[in-house]
Scaffold this active site. Sequence first.
Site, PDB file in Angstrom:
ATOM      1  N   HIS A 160       1.348  -0.895   0.065  1.00  0.00           N
ATOM      2  CA  HIS A 160       1.306  -1.728   1.269  1.00  0.00           C
ATOM      3  C   HIS A 160      -0.117  -1.716   1.811  1.00  0.00           C
ATOM      4  CE1 HIS A 160       5.901  -1.256   1.933  1.00  0.00           C
ATOM      5  NE2 HIS A 160       5.624  -2.355   1.257  1.00  0.00           N
ATOM      6  N   ALA A 161      -0.700  -2.924   1.872  1.00  0.00           N
ATOM      7  CA  ALA A 161      -2.140  -3.047   2.097  1.00  0.00           C
ATOM      8  C   ALA A 161      -2.631  -2.431   3.401  1.00  0.00           C
ATOM      9  CB  ALA A 161      -2.508  -4.527   2.072  1.00  0.00           C
ATOM     10  N   ARG A 162      -1.873  -2.600   4.473  1.00  0.00           N
ATOM     11  CA  ARG A 162      -2.389  -2.241   5.801  1.00  0.00           C
ATOM     12  C   ARG A 162      -2.303  -0.760   6.124  1.00  0.00           C
ATOM     13  NH1 ARG A 162       2.362  -5.497   8.957  1.00  0.00           N
ATOM     14  NH2 ARG A 162       4.136  -4.172   8.474  1.00  0.00           N
ATOM     15  N   GLU A 163      -1.703   0.007   5.237  1.00  0.00           N
ATOM     16  CA  GLU A 163      -1.461   1.418   5.555  1.00  0.00           C
ATOM     17  C   GLU A 163      -2.692   2.242   5.181  1.00  0.00           C
ATOM     18  OE1 GLU A 163       3.264   0.448   4.971  1.00  0.00           O
ATOM     19  OE2 GLU A 163       2.315   1.830   3.561  1.00  0.00           O
ATOM     20  N   ARG A 215       0.373  -6.895   4.610  1.00  0.00           N
ATOM     21  CA  ARG A 215       1.157  -5.845   3.957  1.00  0.00           C
ATOM     22  C   ARG A 215       1.344  -6.095   2.452  1.00  0.00           C
ATOM     23  NH1 ARG A 215       6.322  -2.813   5.060  1.00  0.00           N
ATOM     24  NH2 ARG A 215       7.887  -3.413   3.555  1.00  0.00           N
ATOM     25  N   ASN A 239       6.618  -3.244  -2.855  1.00  0.00           N
ATOM     26  CA  ASN A 239       7.595  -2.161  -2.805  1.00  0.00           C
ATOM     27  C   ASN A 239       9.032  -2.677  -2.662  1.00  0.00           C
ATOM     28  OD1 ASN A 239       7.798   0.632  -3.134  1.00  0.00           O
ATOM     29  ND2 ASN A 239       8.172   0.946  -0.942  1.00  0.00           N
ATOM     30  N   ARG A 240       9.229  -3.947  -2.944  1.00  0.00           N
ATOM     31  CA  ARG A 240      10.575  -4.522  -3.109  1.00  0.00           C
ATOM     32  C   ARG A 240      10.659  -5.223  -4.473  1.00  0.00           C
ATOM     33  NH1 ARG A 240      10.478  -2.032   0.833  1.00  0.00           N
ATOM     34  NH2 ARG A 240      11.339  -2.440   2.910  1.00  0.00           N
ATOM     35  N   TYR A 298       3.967   3.989   8.678  1.00  0.00           N
ATOM     36  CA  TYR A 298       3.933   5.272   9.310  1.00  0.00           C
ATOM     37  C   TYR A 298       5.332   5.706   9.716  1.00  0.00           C
ATOM     38  CZ  TYR A 298       3.918   2.253  13.514  1.00  0.00           C
ATOM     39  OH  TYR A 298       4.199   1.292  14.456  1.00  0.00           O
ATOM     40  N   GLU A 324       5.947   8.809   4.482  1.00  0.00           N
ATOM     41  CA  GLU A 324       5.443   7.936   5.545  1.00  0.00           C
ATOM     42  C   GLU A 324       4.564   8.809   6.419  1.00  0.00           C
ATOM     43  OE1 GLU A 324       5.833   4.681   6.111  1.00  0.00           O
ATOM     44  OE2 GLU A 324       7.538   4.075   4.877  1.00  0.00           O
TER      45      GLU A 324
END
Length: 414
Positions: free
Chosen positions: A176-179, A230, A245-246, A300, A373
Site C-alpha cells: 500500500h503506497a501511502r503507508e 494506496r 493486497n486484494r 496503521y 499494522e
Amino acid sequence: MLTLCLLALISFSAAEKFSYNGYKVYEVTPKTLAEADLLVNFEDDLNFDFWSEVRTLDTAVDVMVAPIAQESFEDALKSENIEYATLIEDVDEKIQEEDLRQGRSATVETGEVTFTEYMRHNEILAYIDQLAQDYSNIATTEVIGKSFEGRDLTVIRISNGGADNKSIIFIEAAIHAREWIAPPVALYIINQLVENPSYANMYEDIEWVIFPVVNPDGYEYTHTDVRLWRKTRTPATICYGVDANRNFDFQWMVTGASNWQCSETYAGRSAFSEVETQAVRNFFDSHRGRIKLFIDLHSYGNLLMYPWGYTSDPPEDVEELQSLGDKVNDAIHTVRGTNYTVGTARSILYATSGGSRDYAKAFGGIDLSYTIELPAGGDAGFNPDASEIVPVVTEIWEGIKVFYEHVLEKYVNN
Ligand SMILES: [Zn+2]
C-alpha cells in the site's frame, strides 16, 4: 509571450500536488453490526477513504470524507445515533504542516540510509545495491520483476552462504503506497542485519529476503502527486490502480474487496492482474518449502494479525500463531510500552480477502504468516512525523528477533 505564459501555467499546475483542502477525517465508532454495516457501505464511494480498516465493534475507524459529502455523512451518522468525532479538521493543512516539519533537510548521499527522513524509491534501491557491493559475501540484490511503470522490483537477500536450501524469512513493505512508515522498518531490519556485526549469527542458519517497496509506482506517486494514494498505478477505463493486497489468488473477490475500479479496495480485473503481485507469487513458487515466515508491513492500527482474513474459522495452528504473536508483542512492548492487538485478521477486522498474508499461508506453503499494522503518528494518520521513524523501527526490531528465534527453534534446531 502568451504561449510562454500558458506553458508556465501548465507546467506549474502539473507540478502541483493534489489538494485535500477541506477534507475531514472522522473517527467513527460503530457499536452494533448494523452500524458497522452502514459504515462499510461507504467504502466504494469515491468521496470516502478509510484510513484504518473497519474493525470489529467498539473500535474507532478513521474515515476521510470529501467536503461535498460531509453534511450527508454527518446526517446519516446522527440519524442512526452512531458515535463520531472529528479527528482532522482539514487534511490539507495537516499535510502542509508536516511537509514543513519534515521537509527534507538534505538529500541522502547516494548509497546511504537515513531514519530521520522518508526516503524515495531510488534512494532505497541505491542503499541496498550499495550494501550488496560493500558486503558482497552476505548481501545480494535481485530484481524479481518490473512494476507497471517499469521500476525495478528489488529484494535484498542476506545470508552467509552455506547450504543452498536454508530456511527463509521473507518480509515485504509498502504494498500500500501511502503507508510510509513501512519501508523504514524493512530498511532498519536490513541495516541491522548487514551493518551491525553483533547480529551476524542471525543469517547463519536463516536466509533473509526483504522487499522494501512492493508497489514503487504508487509509492512514488504519493511523493509527487497524491499523498494518500494506496493502490498500484495501472489504468482502467475510468480510474487508476488496483489494491494489490486484494489481488492475490486465494478467495479472490470473495469478501471485503471491490470489483469497482475506482474503489480503494478494487481487487483488479482478475486475480494476479498486477505485475507487482505476480512478482511476489513467483518468488513464493520458486522458493517453495523454504520460506518459513512471511511478514507484510502496513500502517496503521497497531495490529499483529495472522490468517484468516476471509473467514472467522481459525487456522489449525492458531495456538502457535497466537502465542508467537503474543511473544512478539511482549518484546515490542518492553521498549517503550507500545501495544499491539494480536489475533486472526477476521477477529480484529471486518472480512477481507485476496491479500498476501492469507495467500502465503494457503498457497505459498508458509505456515507462519503475519500482517503488521504499524503505529499511526499520533493524530497524523499516514504522516507520522519523521522523528517517529527511529522509535518505531527500533521497537519492531525487538519483535523481529522473537520471530527469528521461533523460526530457528522450529525449523533449524529441530
Ligand atoms: Zn495497508
